[in-house]
Write an enzyme that holds these catalytic residues in place. Structure first.
Site, mmCIF file in Angstrom:
data_model
loop_
_atom_site.group_PDB
_atom_site.id
_atom_site.type_symbol
_atom_site.label_atom_id
_atom_site.label_comp_id
_atom_site.label_asym_id
_atom_site.label_seq_id
_atom_site.Cartn_x
_atom_site.Cartn_y
_atom_site.Cartn_z
ATOM 1 N N CYS A 2 1.117 -7.763 57.631
ATOM 2 C CA CYS A 2 2.427 -7.304 57.179
ATOM 3 C C CYS A 2 2.417 -5.811 56.870
ATOM 4 O O CYS A 2 1.408 -5.259 56.457
ATOM 5 C CB CYS A 2 2.827 -8.034 55.904
ATOM 6 S SG CYS A 2 2.768 -9.798 56.058
ATOM 7 N N ARG A 27 -0.128 -3.053 63.406
ATOM 8 C CA ARG A 27 -0.849 -3.913 62.473
ATOM 9 C C ARG A 27 -0.739 -5.386 62.843
ATOM 10 O O ARG A 27 -1.491 -6.210 62.351
ATOM 11 C CB ARG A 27 -0.281 -3.712 61.060
ATOM 12 C CG ARG A 27 -0.544 -2.338 60.498
ATOM 13 C CD ARG A 27 0.302 -2.080 59.285
ATOM 14 N NE ARG A 27 -0.048 -2.928 58.164
ATOM 15 C CZ ARG A 27 -0.835 -2.569 57.163
ATOM 16 N NH1 ARG A 27 -1.357 -1.369 57.149
ATOM 17 N NH2 ARG A 27 -1.102 -3.373 56.172
ATOM 18 N N TRP A 73 3.772 -10.942 59.032
ATOM 19 C CA TRP A 73 2.763 -11.730 59.762
ATOM 20 C C TRP A 73 2.665 -13.036 58.990
ATOM 21 O O TRP A 73 2.199 -13.059 57.858
ATOM 22 C CB TRP A 73 1.447 -10.955 59.762
ATOM 23 C CG TRP A 73 0.337 -11.585 60.549
ATOM 24 C CD1 TRP A 73 0.181 -11.547 61.904
ATOM 25 C CD2 TRP A 73 -0.796 -12.280 60.023
ATOM 26 N NE1 TRP A 73 -0.983 -12.201 62.250
ATOM 27 C CE2 TRP A 73 -1.601 -12.656 61.120
ATOM 28 C CE3 TRP A 73 -1.223 -12.635 58.746
ATOM 29 C CZ2 TRP A 73 -2.787 -13.357 60.975
ATOM 30 C CZ3 TRP A 73 -2.413 -13.345 58.600
ATOM 31 C CH2 TRP A 73 -3.171 -13.689 59.708
ATOM 32 N N ASN A 99 3.665 -7.765 50.713
ATOM 33 C CA ASN A 99 2.424 -8.028 51.461
ATOM 34 C C ASN A 99 1.482 -8.769 50.522
ATOM 35 O O ASN A 99 1.390 -8.414 49.349
ATOM 36 C CB ASN A 99 1.736 -6.719 51.874
ATOM 37 C CG ASN A 99 2.423 -6.049 53.045
ATOM 38 O OD1 ASN A 99 3.423 -6.542 53.544
ATOM 39 N ND2 ASN A 99 1.891 -4.922 53.461
ATOM 40 N N GLY A 100 0.764 -9.745 51.048
ATOM 41 C CA GLY A 100 -0.180 -10.487 50.197
ATOM 42 C C GLY A 100 0.221 -11.947 50.113
ATOM 43 O O GLY A 100 1.046 -12.426 50.900
ATOM 44 N N GLU A 485 -19.868 -9.398 70.024
ATOM 45 C CA GLU A 485 -18.728 -8.473 70.031
ATOM 46 C C GLU A 485 -17.958 -8.569 71.358
ATOM 47 O O GLU A 485 -16.731 -8.594 71.384
ATOM 48 C CB GLU A 485 -19.248 -7.050 69.770
ATOM 49 C CG GLU A 485 -18.285 -5.901 70.060
ATOM 50 C CD GLU A 485 -17.031 -5.885 69.198
ATOM 51 O OE1 GLU A 485 -16.885 -6.738 68.313
ATOM 52 O OE2 GLU A 485 -16.163 -5.027 69.453
ATOM 53 N N LYS A 489 -14.077 -9.725 71.723
ATOM 54 C CA LYS A 489 -13.073 -8.840 72.299
ATOM 55 C C LYS A 489 -12.299 -9.514 73.418
ATOM 56 O O LYS A 489 -11.086 -9.414 73.489
ATOM 57 C CB LYS A 489 -13.776 -7.578 72.795
ATOM 58 C CG LYS A 489 -12.957 -6.366 72.689
ATOM 59 C CD LYS A 489 -13.202 -5.528 71.463
ATOM 60 C CE LYS A 489 -12.949 -6.218 70.139
ATOM 61 N NZ LYS A 489 -13.356 -5.418 69.014
ATOM 62 N N GLU A 492 -9.906 -12.066 71.967
ATOM 63 C CA GLU A 492 -8.767 -11.487 71.261
ATOM 64 C C GLU A 492 -7.664 -11.002 72.188
ATOM 65 O O GLU A 492 -6.487 -11.205 71.915
ATOM 66 C CB GLU A 492 -9.228 -10.259 70.454
ATOM 67 C CG GLU A 492 -9.972 -10.566 69.214
ATOM 68 C CD GLU A 492 -10.329 -9.278 68.496
ATOM 69 O OE1 GLU A 492 -9.923 -9.138 67.343
ATOM 70 O OE2 GLU A 492 -11.015 -8.415 69.074
ATOM 71 N N HIS A 508 -30.685 -24.368 73.836
ATOM 72 C CA HIS A 508 -30.608 -25.392 72.778
ATOM 73 C C HIS A 508 -29.231 -26.054 72.701
ATOM 74 O O HIS A 508 -28.910 -26.685 71.707
ATOM 75 C CB HIS A 508 -30.967 -24.774 71.423
ATOM 76 C CG HIS A 508 -32.366 -24.254 71.380
ATOM 77 N ND1 HIS A 508 -33.463 -25.079 71.329
ATOM 78 C CD2 HIS A 508 -32.843 -22.982 71.427
ATOM 79 C CE1 HIS A 508 -34.564 -24.346 71.322
ATOM 80 N NE2 HIS A 508 -34.217 -23.065 71.388
ATOM 81 N N LYS A 607 -4.000 -6.076 62.392
ATOM 82 C CA LYS A 607 -4.970 -4.986 62.363
ATOM 83 C C LYS A 607 -5.751 -4.977 61.060
ATOM 84 O O LYS A 607 -6.938 -4.729 61.041
ATOM 85 C CB LYS A 607 -4.241 -3.654 62.563
ATOM 86 C CG LYS A 607 -5.146 -2.436 62.582
ATOM 87 C CD LYS A 607 -6.059 -2.463 63.797
ATOM 88 C CE LYS A 607 -7.110 -1.385 63.785
ATOM 89 N NZ LYS A 607 -8.234 -1.709 64.676
HETATM 90 C C1 F6R Z 1 -11.819 -7.260 66.112
HETATM 91 C C2 F6R Z 1 -11.173 -6.800 64.900
HETATM 92 C C3 F6R Z 1 -11.360 -7.591 63.660
HETATM 93 C C4 F6R Z 1 -11.797 -6.654 62.528
HETATM 94 C C5 F6R Z 1 -11.905 -7.414 61.205
HETATM 95 C C6 F6R Z 1 -12.404 -6.518 60.082
HETATM 96 O O1 F6R Z 1 -11.467 -6.484 67.214
HETATM 97 O O2 F6R Z 1 -10.498 -5.819 64.906
HETATM 98 O O3 F6R Z 1 -12.284 -8.616 63.835
HETATM 99 O O4 F6R Z 1 -13.020 -6.075 62.883
HETATM 100 O O5 F6R Z 1 -10.666 -7.933 60.861
HETATM 101 O O6 F6R Z 1 -11.561 -5.450 59.880
HETATM 102 P P1 F6R Z 1 -12.027 -4.177 59.061
HETATM 103 O O7 F6R Z 1 -13.115 -3.512 59.835
HETATM 104 O O8 F6R Z 1 -10.799 -3.324 58.950
HETATM 105 O O9 F6R Z 1 -12.519 -4.661 57.732
#
Ligand code: F6R
Length: 612
Positions: A2, A27, A73, A99-100, A485, A489, A492, A508, A607
């Site tokens: 949000c 975001r 969100w 927000n929250g 990672e 990616k 996502e 395994h 984000k």
């Molecule tokens: C993956 C991604 C998320 C963030 C995670 C932590 O592409 O963006 O998995 O890495 O939400 O976010 P931060 O680094 O802002 O604490």
């Protein structure tokens, strides 16, 4: 997640609010809304989907110099117009955005319903509007607001307007960031700086428990303990409008992948100079104040989420190899709710791009409570984690707008290398070893550039594999976190099922998945575990699985097993993650765009995840 924007000033509020919402779009959100105070009434618009949908309902010339806006969100209640913020009280005299999460909203709602309040949404937020309304029956608005937030359990960043005081905007913060931009005859409140920087660079950070009362000419911020007015410092932020634009790239994600060399250079800037002089160590000014405590630590616990967590896993290998420091990495969301054995000889290192991730922040608070030294590797300057940790190192990667983290990952890795060298030199790492790593580290940006120049090969391959719906990402040792990672990616932004595994673990269990339709993505640079990784590749090949491999340039033999190979320049084993990660990021980006998705705003993702 949000986003909040609020305006109070002499200009028309609506254009500022809409522009602010657009700047917060990155975001992640599913609906949006705006309220304006117009003479003696509050006018509200809401829409599901993009801010552009909301904009269709608005006339930007609409009167009103005070207003609030929000991108939602969904947490409580489906994404719908009725659940979109702002939310109002029964009398339509109070409108607020939040927000929250309000954790005690069910109890509060029951009480308020008994008192005759009528609710029109499924959200937790709406209770706050009714709660203020209820208390304001007998008290001034400020008193009612103060009292209401004291009753709330959970987290909130709140911006509130009322037609009873049409020239004012009220805010409150607990666990969800809110900043105040100080302009000339105007103030802009936002949940992050990108909604403010095109108006002013002067920022006031609100702290947990604080309440703000803002008019076009002045602002008062009161603490939550005794309601005393706080003398708040105004910071000048160093963030340009240009930095948050795409600069000719089709997506922020691609722009940010291209910024990885710069992100690494910035992370190293001024921090490796000492290698040319005696000592051969890195200079991390942010840790100076805790130098003595750091020397005494016997254990490091890294807490982080998502991509930052994977940077942390790489950090474990670095810290154990170069600094001889026992290191554990834990998902921040797990850390807080189990018994852990940290003490004052443990340093708890939080890694976070946004510096606002609720799970990571709460882990930091828990660690502090237990007496641990808390450290941060954070990108966003002035963020809550940066402020609440005892000491920290900024990444200096610049704003990351694409929802999927890319350049922040490279800069986190850079800082972790520097930290491992610094702690290593204080322990057993020799000058020559340390210097060799630092020298190679300085070459990493150029090597990433070589990969970027060759991106068309990755694009071509992504096109070939774009229709695959399952992947196994595999790697060993330093390549294991990169496998995780890479899988995250592609999940996502391409909505493709992918699992990251330690290559040695494949036999395994996951090997059962392999057949000609289930490809594997091997991260296999020429390192100390290369031969072992090859055994895994043999096992996949034997089951007719297709293989895409990242390999070191010059390795032609790998073609005997892999169907397709993406090359990375030669480097030290410990620094190969920088190079393989860039390839994995580009591969995911091109698969996502080939599948036709908006990779900057993947569905359901936010984000900055500011709820636990
Ligand atoms: C993956 C991604 C998320 C963030 C995670 C932590 O592409 O963006 O998995 O890495 O939400 O976010 P931060 O680094 O802002 O604490």
């Amino acid at each position: 997640m949000c986003g909040i924007v609020g305006y109070v000033g002499k200009r028309k509020a609506l254009p500022v609010l809409v522009d602010g919402l657009k700047r917060l779009e990155y975001r992640g959100y599913d609906s949006a809304g705006i309220s304006l105070v117009q003479k003696s009434e509050i006018k509200t618009w809401r829409a599901v989907g993009r801010v552009s949908e909301l904009e269709k309902k608005l006339d930007l010339a609409e009167a009103g110099n005070v207003g609030i806006a929000h991108t939602r969100w969904a947490t409580h209640g489906a994404p719908s117009e009725k659940n979109a913020h702002p939310h109002l009280d029964c009398g339509k005299n109070i409108s607020l955005v939040h927000n929250g999460i309000i954790e005690n909203y069910t109890e509060l709602k029951k009480i308020l319903i008994k008192k005759g309040h009528k609710f029109s949404s499924d959200t937790d937020t709406e209770v706050v509007a009714h709660l203020i309304e209820e208390i304001a029956k007998k008290k001034s608005f400020l008193m009612a607001f103060r009292e209401a937030v004291k009753i709330l359990e959970g987290t909130y960043g709140l911006a509130v307007i009322t037609n009873k005081e049409p020239e004012k905007l009220y805010c409150a913060r607990k666990g969800s960031p809110l900043i105040l931009g100080v302009g000339r005859d105007e103030f802009i409140v936002a949940s992050d700086a990108s909604a403010i920087i095109n108006h002013t660079k002067k920022i006031v950070y609100m702290e947990d428990g604080e309440i703000a009362e803002i008019t076009p000419d002045s602002f008062n911020i009161f603490n939550g303990k005794n309601n005393h007015k706080e003398d708040k410092k105004i910071f000048e932020i160093n963030l340009s409008d240009e930095q948050v634009k795409k600069q000719g790239f089709p997506h922020f994600m691609l722009k940010e992948i291209h910024q990885q060399p710069e992100a690494v250079r910035n992370a190293l800037l001024g921090r490796v100079e000492k290698f040319t002089k005696d000592g051969g160590t890195s200079v991390l000014g942010g840790l100076r104040d805790v130098e003595n405590r750091l020397k005494k630590i016997r254990r490091m616990v890294i807490v982080a989420c998502g991509t930052s967590y994977y940077a942390g896993l790489t950090g474990k290998y670095l810290l154990e190899e170069f600094a001889d420091l026992p290191t554990e990495v834990e998902s921040a969301s797990e850390f807080r709710y189990r018994k852990n054995t940290i003490d004052r000889h443990t340093a708890v290192l939080a890694i976070s791009q946004s510096g606002e991730t609720a799970d990571t922040l709460e882990a930091v608070r828990e660690a502090k409570l237990k007496g641990a030294l808390t450290l941060g590797i954070v990108n966003t300057v002035g963020s809550t984690i940066a402020r609440e940790t005892d000491a920290g190192i900024y990444c200096h990667a610049g704003p990351e707008i694409g929802v999927a983290s890319t350049k922040a990952f490279s800069s986190q890795l850079s800082v972790l290398v520097l930290l491992a060298l610094m702690l290593g030199r204080e322990r057993k790492l020799s000058f020559s070893e340390s210097k060799a790593i630092a020298k190679e580290m300085e070459k990493i940006p150029e090597k990433i550039e070589q990969i970027l120049e060759n991106k068309n090969a990755i694009k071509k391959l992504a096109k070939k594999y774009a229709r695959c719906t399952d992947w196994l990402y595999l790697g060993r040792k330093y390549s294991f976190p990169i496998a995780l990672e890479g899988a995250l990616k592609i999940k996502e932004i391409s909505y493709v099922h992918a699992e990251g595994y330690a290559a040695g673990e494949m036999k395994h269990g996951p090997i059962a998945l392999i057949d000609e339709k289930f490809p594997s993505f091997f991260v296999a640079p020429s390192d100390s575990v290369y031969e072992k990784t090859m055994s895994g590749m043999q096992e996949v090949k034997a089951r007719k699985g297709k293989i895409v491999a990242i390999a070191t340039v010059g390795n032609k033999k790998i073609k005997e097993l892999a169907d397709d190979v993406l090359h990375i320049p030669e480097s030290l084993e410990a620094l190969s993650p920088f190079l393989s990660a860039t390839v994995a990021h580009l591969f995911a980006y091109y698969v996502g765009t080939e599948r036709g998705y908006d990779v900057d705003r993947p569905r359901n993702l936010a984000k900055s995840v500011t709820v636990e």
